[in-house]
Write an enzyme that holds these catalytic residues in place. Structure first.
Site, PDB file in Angstrom:
ATOM      1  N   HIS A 100      12.257  -9.647  -8.276  1.00  0.00           N
ATOM      2  CA  HIS A 100      11.058 -10.430  -8.531  1.00  0.00           C
ATOM      3  C   HIS A 100      11.389 -11.584  -9.472  1.00  0.00           C
ATOM      4  O   HIS A 100      12.374 -11.536 -10.193  1.00  0.00           O
ATOM      5  CB  HIS A 100      10.001  -9.592  -9.270  1.00  0.00           C
ATOM      6  CG  HIS A 100       9.686  -8.273  -8.661  1.00  0.00           C
ATOM      7  ND1 HIS A 100       8.484  -8.016  -8.043  1.00  0.00           N
ATOM      8  CD2 HIS A 100      10.379  -7.102  -8.616  1.00  0.00           C
ATOM      9  CE1 HIS A 100       8.459  -6.747  -7.628  1.00  0.00           C
ATOM     10  NE2 HIS A 100       9.610  -6.181  -7.960  1.00  0.00           N
ATOM     11  N   TYR A 101      10.531 -12.607  -9.497  1.00  0.00           N
ATOM     12  CA  TYR A 101      10.503 -13.453 -10.691  1.00  0.00           C
ATOM     13  C   TYR A 101       9.262 -13.071 -11.479  1.00  0.00           C
ATOM     14  O   TYR A 101       8.288 -12.540 -10.932  1.00  0.00           O
ATOM     15  CB  TYR A 101      10.572 -14.938 -10.382  1.00  0.00           C
ATOM     16  CG  TYR A 101       9.453 -15.614  -9.623  1.00  0.00           C
ATOM     17  CD1 TYR A 101       8.102 -15.318  -9.833  1.00  0.00           C
ATOM     18  CD2 TYR A 101       9.751 -16.624  -8.716  1.00  0.00           C
ATOM     19  CE1 TYR A 101       7.091 -15.982  -9.150  1.00  0.00           C
ATOM     20  CE2 TYR A 101       8.742 -17.304  -8.035  1.00  0.00           C
ATOM     21  CZ  TYR A 101       7.419 -16.976  -8.265  1.00  0.00           C
ATOM     22  OH  TYR A 101       6.424 -17.635  -7.598  1.00  0.00           O
TER      23      TYR A 101
ATOM     24  N   GLU B 228      12.856  -7.528 -12.620  1.00  0.00           N
ATOM     25  CA  GLU B 228      12.145  -8.775 -12.890  1.00  0.00           C
ATOM     26  C   GLU B 228      13.129  -9.793 -13.476  1.00  0.00           C
ATOM     27  O   GLU B 228      13.903  -9.468 -14.380  1.00  0.00           O
ATOM     28  CB  GLU B 228      11.008  -8.537 -13.891  1.00  0.00           C
ATOM     29  CG  GLU B 228       9.846  -7.739 -13.335  1.00  0.00           C
ATOM     30  CD  GLU B 228       8.864  -8.583 -12.554  1.00  0.00           C
ATOM     31  OE1 GLU B 228       9.060  -9.822 -12.479  1.00  0.00           O
ATOM     32  OE2 GLU B 228       7.883  -8.008 -12.022  1.00  0.00           O
TER      33      GLU B 228
ATOM     34  N   HIS C 112      10.490  -9.552  -3.503  1.00  0.00           N
ATOM     35  CA  HIS C 112       9.091  -9.135  -3.463  1.00  0.00           C
ATOM     36  C   HIS C 112       8.382  -9.747  -2.258  1.00  0.00           C
ATOM     37  O   HIS C 112       7.531  -9.113  -1.628  1.00  0.00           O
ATOM     38  CB  HIS C 112       8.411  -9.562  -4.767  1.00  0.00           C
ATOM     39  CG  HIS C 112       7.166  -8.806  -5.082  1.00  0.00           C
ATOM     40  ND1 HIS C 112       6.370  -9.113  -6.155  1.00  0.00           N
ATOM     41  CD2 HIS C 112       6.567  -7.757  -4.471  1.00  0.00           C
ATOM     42  CE1 HIS C 112       5.341  -8.278  -6.193  1.00  0.00           C
ATOM     43  NE2 HIS C 112       5.428  -7.446  -5.179  1.00  0.00           N
TER      44      HIS C 112
END
Length: 240
Positions: free
Chosen positions: A24-25, A89, A131
């Site tokens: 994810h970011y 993340e 994601h």
């Protein structure tokens, strides 16, 4: 690799060992703000790790626990992606706050982290996903600037650059066997794209998600010859 312990209480039990990694970011202005949110019980959001722009890695949730990072999602017939995956993340403001390239030191840390995670769990290359792959349309991260090719070259993920397939691009409004075959290939690969032969809006969203990961120079939802050729090549690499 040195981990910074930053435990989050936002997790639950797993139903099976993880066999997938979802990247994810953070989509927040700063890594500090993202770290605070991932640790805030009121947010009901978490991940196993956070990698900041300087390459520091924060350990939030034990890998043996189910973190809350994927939300409503799907891959290869499974809808509880949180139970199957380890969530990473990566600090980046995202499309909402000034999306920017990921620093080399940050990607180096991600690669090192993936190597470490995969030393403990059986996670196939084809199950290292974004994601946006498991939640097309709902999520855009880690986005078209994320260097998936670099990760694959480092041994994490799959990548293909075959010659383009012949024929005109397939696009929204098209119908027929070509569309049906495209949808079948996307479904076989992992996306929730039931073949109908109708290139509807949902198909365009899924094609765009595929392109964002594997054809980032042209993530417009139209399946041109290069997009279709990459899908065919990736199906062979994934052996599905």
């Amino acid at each position: 690799m040195q981990l910074i312990d930053a435990p989050s209480s936002n997790f639950g039990p797993r139903t099976s060992p993880p066999d997938m990694i979802v990247l994810h970011y953070t989509g927040m202005p700063t890594a500090e703000a993202a770290l605070a949110r991932l640790r805030d019980p009121a947010s009901e959001v978490s991940a196993h790790y956070l990698v900041d722009e300087q390459g520091q890695v924060y350990a939030l949730v034990p890998e043996a626990r189910r973190a809350w990072h994927a939300g409503k999602s799907f891959w290869r017939g499974e809808s509880d992606i949180n139970s199957l995956s380890i969530g990473v993340e990566i600090a980046n403001p995202g499309h909402e706050f000034g999306y920017a390239p990921f620093p080399d030191v940050q990607i180096g840390a991600v690669i090192e982290l993936l190597t470490d995670i995969r030393s403990r769990w059986t996670i196939p290359d084809a199950r290292i996903l974004g994601h946006s792959d498991v939640a097309p349309g709902r999520k855009r991260d880690p986005g078209e600037l994320f260097p998936w090719k670099q990760l694959a070259q480092a041994g994490h993920g799959i990548w293909a650059e075959p010659a383009p397939a012949p024929g005109a691009a397939l696009k929204a409004g098209d119908k027929g066997t070509g569309v049906f075959a495209l949808q079948a290939g996307l479904t076989r690969f992992g996306y929730d794209c039931a073949p109908s032969g109708d290139y509807d809006g949902e198909t365009a969203v899924i094609v765009q998600a595929f392109q964002t990961h594997w054809r980032p120079a042209k993530a417009d939802g139209e399946a041109d010859g290069e997009t279709r050729a990459r899908l065919i090549a990736l199906l062979r690499l994934a052996a599905v």
